[in-house]
Design a protein around this motif. Structure first.
Motif, PDB file in Angstrom:
ATOM      1  N   GLY A 138       0.822  -1.288  -0.112  1.00 47.57           N
ATOM      2  CA  GLY A 138      -0.003   0.092   0.067  1.00 47.57           C
ATOM      3  C   GLY A 138       0.701   1.345   0.074  1.00 47.57           C
ATOM      4  N   GLY A 139       1.719   1.326   0.618  1.00 45.44           N
ATOM      5  CA  GLY A 139       2.760   2.587   0.771  1.00 45.44           C
ATOM      6  C   GLY A 139       3.330   2.796  -0.557  1.00 45.44           C
ATOM      7  N   ILE A 140       3.939   1.808  -1.090  1.00 45.58           N
ATOM      8  CA  ILE A 140       4.722   1.725  -2.184  1.00 45.58           C
ATOM      9  C   ILE A 140       3.440   2.446  -3.546  1.00 45.58           C
ATOM     10  CG2 ILE A 140       5.911   0.631  -4.162  1.00 45.58           C
ATOM     11  CD1 ILE A 140       7.217  -1.147  -1.843  1.00 45.58           C
ATOM     12  N   ALA A 141       2.556   1.682  -3.423  1.00 46.71           N
ATOM     13  CA  ALA A 141       1.459   2.223  -4.271  1.00 46.71           C
ATOM     14  C   ALA A 141       0.864   3.528  -4.220  1.00 46.71           C
ATOM     15  CB  ALA A 141       0.261   1.289  -4.283  1.00 46.71           C
ATOM     16  N   ALA A 142       0.862   4.048  -2.871  1.00 44.10           N
ATOM     17  CA  ALA A 142       0.481   5.581  -2.949  1.00 44.10           C
ATOM     18  C   ALA A 142       1.585   6.328  -3.331  1.00 44.10           C
ATOM     19  CB  ALA A 142       0.231   5.611  -1.243  1.00 44.10           C
ATOM     20  N   GLY A 143       3.006   5.994  -3.005  1.00 43.05           N
ATOM     21  CA  GLY A 143       3.839   6.929  -3.460  1.00 43.05           C
ATOM     22  C   GLY A 143       4.034   6.740  -4.928  1.00 43.05           C
ATOM     23  N   ALA A 144       3.749   5.728  -5.587  1.00 42.21           N
ATOM     24  CA  ALA A 144       3.926   5.650  -7.050  1.00 42.21           C
ATOM     25  C   ALA A 144       2.907   6.272  -7.685  1.00 42.21           C
ATOM     26  CB  ALA A 144       4.005   4.343  -7.609  1.00 42.21           C
ATOM     27  N   VAL A 145       1.602   6.494  -7.041  1.00 38.29           N
ATOM     28  CA  VAL A 145       0.486   7.028  -7.647  1.00 38.29           C
ATOM     29  C   VAL A 145       0.571   8.743  -7.576  1.00 38.29           C
ATOM     30  CG1 VAL A 145      -1.868   7.914  -7.338  1.00 38.29           C
ATOM     31  CG2 VAL A 145      -1.219   5.493  -7.133  1.00 38.29           C
ATOM     32  N   GLU A 146       1.150   9.025  -6.281  1.00 34.06           N
ATOM     33  CA  GLU A 146       1.339  10.659  -6.016  1.00 34.06           C
ATOM     34  C   GLU A 146       2.534  10.973  -7.370  1.00 34.06           C
ATOM     35  OE1 GLU A 146       0.406  13.078  -4.428  1.00 34.06           O
ATOM     36  OE2 GLU A 146      -1.251  11.457  -3.999  1.00 34.06           O
ATOM     37  N   ILE A 147       3.650  10.142  -7.413  1.00 30.31           N
ATOM     38  CA  ILE A 147       4.686  10.697  -8.561  1.00 30.31           C
ATOM     39  C   ILE A 147       3.971  10.678  -9.777  1.00 30.31           C
ATOM     40  CG2 ILE A 147       6.700   9.731  -9.552  1.00 30.31           C
ATOM     41  CD1 ILE A 147       7.625   8.708  -7.113  1.00 30.31           C
TER      42      ILE A 147
END
Length: 55
Positions: free
Chosen positions: A21-30
């Motif tokens: 979840g954390g990686i996915a949220a970061g990638a979505v923001e980028i």
């Protein structure tokens, strides 16, 4: 730049499927930031190209 936005979006989808979840949220923001930067640069490019084409 749009290519990088799509790549980060795909990374976010893959990370979300596997439960990161954390990686996915970061990638979505980028991906979101890159997409809006691309959109702004594309609009500015069209405007400056149209203004330069008049003369």
């Amino acid at each position: 730049m749009l290519h990088y936005a799509v790549v980060f979006f795909v990374i976010a989808l893959i990370a979300a499927v596997f439960g990161f979840g954390g990686i996915a949220a970061g990638a979505v923001e980028i991906a979101r930031i890159l997409f809006f930067v691309f959109l702004i640069l594309a609009v500015l490019s069209f405007i400056f190209n149209a203004l330069r084409g008049r003369h």
